[in-house]
Design an enzyme around this catalytic site. Structure first.
Site, PDB file in Angstrom:
ATOM      1  N   ASP A 197       0.811  -1.235  -0.001  1.00 48.97           N
ATOM      2  CA  ASP A 197       0.070   0.064  -0.198  1.00 48.97           C
ATOM      3  C   ASP A 197       0.874   1.019   0.058  1.00 48.97           C
ATOM      4  O   ASP A 197       1.801   1.318  -0.702  1.00 48.97           O
ATOM      5  CB  ASP A 197      -0.821   0.010   1.210  1.00 48.97           C
ATOM      6  N   TYR A 315      -2.552  10.326   0.738  1.00 42.96           N
ATOM      7  CA  TYR A 315      -3.353  10.018  -0.454  1.00 42.96           C
ATOM      8  C   TYR A 315      -3.234  11.176  -1.684  1.00 42.96           C
ATOM      9  O   TYR A 315      -3.551  10.870  -2.660  1.00 42.96           O
ATOM     10  CB  TYR A 315      -4.870  10.093  -0.137  1.00 42.96           C
ATOM     11  N   HIS A 369      -5.301  -7.538   1.191  1.00 46.45           N
ATOM     12  CA  HIS A 369      -4.730  -6.121   1.372  1.00 46.45           C
ATOM     13  C   HIS A 369      -3.675  -6.446   2.669  1.00 46.45           C
ATOM     14  O   HIS A 369      -2.566  -5.486   2.636  1.00 46.45           O
ATOM     15  CB  HIS A 369      -5.704  -4.996   1.263  1.00 46.45           C
TER      16      HIS A 369
END
Length: 395
Positions: A197, A315, A369
């Site tokens: 990630d 982000y 994930h």
């Protein structure tokens, strides 16, 4: 404490750290839980399909909150965290910004131990790697452990300091801080970076920009899709799921990338709101459903450390990566990749080969994930196999 002997080449001594949330903060938390109200049941919240296509269910959240109130014991979680050596260490960049980085470590006493830094993402935390570290503690003693394992809370997360409030903090800044920590621990001659990630982006930056990072292992997509390349059946199925994810489950990322201040305020005011936001991700992004205790651990760490509003800044960077080519993140060092089919943004091996010097890869039929949390034995085996192939590195 075992595994706590700082390597002799360290240029600074990190400060030992113990997690200890004050009783007053725990009492306030219980008050906030008692006063928090769940939204009324709706058609959407009464749906309980496994994909959570309309969001978290009323039944799951009601049960989770009840358990949090009446059965969950934070002190047990503290004891588990504190059973590992914990540290904090400070670094200051050229702009004068200070970063106080928390990390868990297993230090080896072997002079040829391989230094490895494990980098989490969102809504992950350092604790997702603890099951793998448990395996290492059972398998090795401090004198036989073949690795130095460093698990930092990246800037803004958990017990690390937050990003700057006066200037923008980017993933490049965070990677710099991680590299500085590794060098200060005596690993300037070389270390291996592993990430998933957001941690994958950080690992790639480390491998592309810092000499001390000699090899990189990733498990997440970190670049634009290349032209059509050959795909196995399992890779194609994973990409089909990714297409559905992009249409039905990506709004959270756009919100966190474009309105981080607003969502930060919303999730910081109410522990139930925070639990629903990150609990949904643990449930829907995992191949094997995590236990409620694992989710409550994560939510509790986020809540007690006031993490959520200060952790979503990456982000803005990662959204740029999704929509723009970033060739500077090409990894010329030995690159390894583990393909887990239920990762939210999986990358076929042939794609990964276009993004670096891919020398090792493995395709799994299970795993999502939070692979290190879901399948710590498999995750650790991949890491050990990759490290064994590329270390010592070739100059």
């Amino acid at each position: 404490m075992q595994y706590a002997q700082i390597p002799p080449g360290a240029s600074s001594q990190p400060t030992p750290f113990q997690v200890s949330i004050p009783d007053s903060q725990l009492a306030r938390f219980q008050q906030q839980l008692a006063l928090a109200e769940l939204a009324p049941a709706t058609y959407e919240s009464l749906q309980e399909d496994e994909s959570l296509s309309l969001g978290i269910s009323h039944a799951w959240l009601s049960n989770a909150v009840h358990t949090w109130k009446t059965q969950y014991d934070w002190r047990q979680t503290e004891t588990r965290i504190n059973s590992f050596p914990n540290y904090q260490t400070a670094v200051t960049d050229e702009a004068g910004r200070d970063y106080n980085i928390h990390f868990v470590a297993l230090f080896s006493e072997k002079p040829d131990a391989i230094p490895i830094v494990l980098l989490h993402g969102w809504p992950g935390i350092f604790m997702e790697f603890l099951p793998a570290l448990d395996i290492l503690r059972r398998r090795y003693t401090p004198s036989t452990l073949p690795y130095h394992i460093i698990v930092p809370s990246i800037v803004g997360y958990c017990f690390s300091s937050g990003p700057s409030t006066t200037s923008n903090t980017t993933l490049l800044d965070v990677a710099w801080a991680i590299n500085e920590v590794m060098i200060s621990l005596g690993f300037g001659a070389g270390y291996l970076a592993q990430g998933g990630d957001i941690g994958s982006y950080l690992a790639r930056i480390l491998g592309s920009k810092y000499e001390a990072c000699k090899a990189v292992h990733c498990k997440s997509k970190t670049s634009n899709d290349p032209p059509s390349l050959s795909l196995s059946e399992i890779e194609q199925a994973a990409l089909d799921r990714t297409g559905l994810f992009s249409m039905t489950n990506f709004a959270y990322a756009l919100e966190q990338a474009t309105r981080p201040a607003t969502i930060g305020f919303v999730l910081s005011t109410n522990p139930v709101a925070l639990l629903s936001w990150i609990g949904e991700k643990y449930l829907s992004w995992s191949d094997q459903t995590p236990s409620l205790s694992v989710i409550l651990d994560a939510a509790s760490v986020y809540w007690f450390t006031k993490t959520i509003a200060r952790c979503i800044y990456p982000y803005r960077d990662t959204l740029q990566v999704l929509y723009h080519d970033l060739p500077e993140y090409f990894v010329p060092k030995p690159l390894g990749f583990s393909f887990f089919p239920y990762e939210i943004l999986p990358a076929p091996i042939s794609w990964v080969r276009t993004t670096g010097n891919l020398v090792w890869s493995r395709i799994h039929t299970e795993g999502g994930h939070f692979a290190a949390l879901e399948r710590p034995d498999v995750f650790l085996q991949d890491l050990e196999d990759f490290a064994g192939q590329v270390w010592p590195w070739s100059e």
